[in-house]
Design an enzyme around this catalytic site. Structure first.
Site, PDB file in Angstrom:
ATOM      1  N   GLU A  60      -1.377  70.150  23.978  1.00 21.00           N
ATOM      2  CA  GLU A  60      -0.876  70.705  22.715  1.00 21.00           C
ATOM      3  C   GLU A  60      -0.098  72.009  22.892  1.00 21.00           C
ATOM      4  OE1 GLU A  60      -3.847  69.192  22.904  1.00 21.00           O
ATOM      5  OE2 GLU A  60      -3.473  67.534  21.533  1.00 21.00           O
ATOM      6  N   HIS A 129     -13.264  65.776  14.821  1.00 21.64           N
ATOM      7  CA  HIS A 129     -12.037  65.043  14.512  1.00 21.64           C
ATOM      8  C   HIS A 129     -11.845  64.813  13.023  1.00 21.64           C
ATOM      9  CE1 HIS A 129     -11.721  64.375  18.752  1.00 21.64           C
ATOM     10  NE2 HIS A 129     -10.707  63.560  18.631  1.00 21.64           N
TER      11      HIS A 129
END
Lengths: 324, 318
Positions: A60, A129
């Site tokens: 990321e 998540h």
């Protein structure tokens, strides 16, 4: 008008902007060959090829960092975070770099970057998540935060975001890609930073956005059966926060609840309620209530997960409470 | 290299040193705030490197950026004004010592999050690749930055996507106060490029001519092959990590030993040996630097503070 899904709306916005401007490209995990983990960019790789649809490593910092660099030198990247939960890995770029570089260097360059990120609970993905951490990102100045609740808004706002010369975090919800809604035919854009009244009513004001909008619509229908007409104001953009429609609605109804999927403490509801108290105190007839997620990490078990997430019944209960 | 070019490099190195020595005095008088990291001792790295670039090649570096700014053509006046937080500074007084940039000179900033600018450098090269040009991005960082994840993500992306980045590690032997061998699994930083299948090299960072040649070769390689390259320059900072460094982590003898290899002294001798100039010629250069530094301080002091309205400007473009 035609009726399309949220997924189609976002996909159309991306495709229209890529066709309009060669500087626009997409990068992220599984955006290309795979077609996007939520199938938003399905077919893009075949249409635009690897130069404009870039599959990245699962890294990321590299994704958002490189997108920032490319934006600084004149391109218009749309960087996708597979989920907003992975934004924490790239926090330095979202908070420190994208939001501050222009200011820190005295406005020498623009940073036309869109970061698309999927958030939200309800899919039994476990605690790391399933988060709705929107308030964290809205906290920092320098980067706008948009989070639409209808296909029409998603398409129009994303197109505006891609055309903007500033960095924008565009937050979608994992359980809303199948939500259908009317969108105008042909080209249209919607300005960022404008809240919108999505349902007219006279008895109380529900302020919400994104997933909260879907829940609030359902709650409003139920309340309507009891003769309670809720007015729903959709924030659509969290930074900058447009309070004008909120305040004008509140000055009419004098009662409000704020509905969000994120945690209650230090959240969007706290911010909106504070601003109402500050700016419309004389119009307050009842304490403003916040409907939000229970203060726990979201569990896997479906029953427990749903118990933690805000439900339609929580909204109707809060509505009845402020109307007591 | 032509004589005038050589003498200009010498001018730049002396200018960097003297601007920083004056800056240190002003800092101690409380005229400069925040953190300030001096480049003194490392001048040959940036000077040799940037002399080897073409103007279209982009430069990005860490927070030890005054010298890099000077080499990129930012005037001593603007550097000094930024140090004093004035509106005439490189970043209108909003960046300070660690955040100097002038994108018109392809100097894309000093960046203060260790390693944070490395993925951004990959992004510059990505932008250039997407635009279809063969610009090279020169990304400078310290040895300390090679232990953080950003470094590895950035190098991996650059190699995987064939991005034109020349990575320059200024190995000044310490990440703040921690010696390389105490923080890094390998002390030869260039070895880290091997894991990415990336071409790499090492150069004596105290010798500007050696840096220049190595950088020329590396930049040519990057431009022609569209492959990144990691160049490690061995160097040493003569001053503390920042102005508030008690320097408990190294011995005075060690500093003294490196100071005998002063990059300005080495180049001074080189110029005289090559008869590029005379002792008198060098004295004249040093005298010109003194004038420029004095003018820079006067300019910075006379410059206005940013107006309060500046507080809310430059956050967004629209």
């Amino acid at each position: 008008m035609s009726k399309i899904t949220m997924r189609e709306a976002i996909s159309q916005a991306l495709m229209e902007e890529m066709d309009r401007d060669a500087a626009v490209f997409i990068m992220g995990e599984e955006v290309g060959v795979w077609g996007g983990t939520y199938a938003v960019t399905k077919g893009f790789y075949d249409k635009y090829g690897p130069a404009r649809i870039k599959d990245t490593p699962i890294a990321e910092n590299a994704i958002i960092g490189a997108a920032i660099g490319a934006a600084m030198v004149g391109q218009r990247p749309v960087a996708e975070l597979m989920t907003i939960n992975f934004a924490f890995s790239a926090m330095d770029y979202i908070v420190n770099q994208a939001a501050k570089l222009r200011y820190m260097f005295g406005g020498q360059f623009t940073l036309p970057l869109v970061i698309r990120a999927v958030g939200g609970g309800g899919r039994q993905l476990g605690a790391t998540h399933s988060q709705t951490p929107d308030a964290i990102f809205a906290h920092f100045p320098g980067r706008r935060v948009v989070s639409p609740g209808t296909p029409e808004d998603a398409k129009g706002l994303l197109k505006t975001a891609i055309r903007s010369d500033d960095p924008i975090l565009f937050i979608e919800h994992a359980t809303m890609y199948q939500v259908r809604g009317e969108v105008p035919e042909g080209e249209y854009v919607i300005p960022i930073g404008k809240s919108k009244i999505q349902r007219a009513g006279r008895d109380l004001t529900i302020i919400t956005y994104c997933k909260g909008l879907e829940l609030s619509f359902k709650a409003a229908e139920e309340l309507s059966k009891e003769g309670i007409e809720a007015e729903i104001v959709d924030l659509r953009t969290l930074r900058p926060l447009d309070m004008e429609p909120v305040l004008s609605s509140f000055m009419k109804t004098n009662r409000a609840i704020v509905v969000e999927e994120g945690w209650k403490s230090f959240g969007i509801g706290s911010e909106v309620a504070s601003r109402i108290y500050e700016q419309a105190f004389d119009f307050v007839d009842a304490p403003i209530l916040r409907v939000a997620q229970k203060e726990v990490p979201l569990p896997y078990n479906r029953t427990l997960e749903q118990a933690a997430l805000p439900q339609v019944a929580d909204i109707t209960a809060a509505a009845r409470e402020v109307l007591k | 290299m032509k004589k005038e070019v050589l003498l200009d490099l010498y001018y730049q190195m002396v200018l960097i040193r003297r601007v920083e020595e004056r800056g240190a005095e002003l800092y101690q008088q409380g005229r400069i705030g925040g953190f300030m990291h001096l480049y003194i001792g490392q001048e040959a790295v940036s000077t040799g490197l940037i002399a080897a670039r073409e103007p279209r090649d982009r430069v990005i570096t860490a927070y030890r950026d005054h010298g890099v700014a000077t080499n990129c053509g930012i005037s001593a006046k603007e550097v000094m004004a930024e140090l004093l937080g004035k509106v005439t500074g490189t970043s209108k007084g909003k960046g300070g010592s660690m955040h100097m940039a002038d994108t018109s000179k392809n100097m894309w900033g000093g960046h203060a999050i260790v390693g944070g600018h490395l993925p951004i450098a990959s992004g510059f090269a990505l932008g250039d690749q997407y635009a279809g040009n063969d610009n090279v991005t020169l990304c400078m960082f310290g040895d300390g930055a090679t232990n953080i994840g950003y470094f590895h993500e950035a190098l991996n992306l650059a190699k995987t996507w064939n991005l034109r980045v020349l990575w320059i590690c200024e190995n000044n032997q310490y990440g703040m106060g921690t010696a390389v061998e105490r923080a890094s699994a390998v002390t030869e930083i260039r070895q880290k490029a091997e894991g990415y299948g990336m071409k790499n090299g090492q150069v004596d960072g105290m010798d500007v001519m050696k840096v220049y040649s190595a950088a020329r070769e590396a930049i040519d390689f990057v431009r022609k092959t569209s492959q990144p390259y990691l160049l490690e320059a061995d160097t040493y900072r003569f001053r503390g990590h920042s102005m508030g460094d008690p320097e408990r982590y190294r011995k005075a003898e060690e500093v003294k030993q490196w100071q005998e290899n002063d990059p300005i002294g080495i180049f001074n001798k080189y110029l005289l040996d090559k008869k590029a100039t005379t002792r008198k010629g060098l004295d004249e250069i040093e005298a010109r630097v003194e004038i420029e530094v004095n003018q820079a301080v006067e300019f910075a002091e006379a410059s206005p503070e940013p107006a309060l309205e500046e507080l809310f400007k430059d956050i967004y473009a629209e």
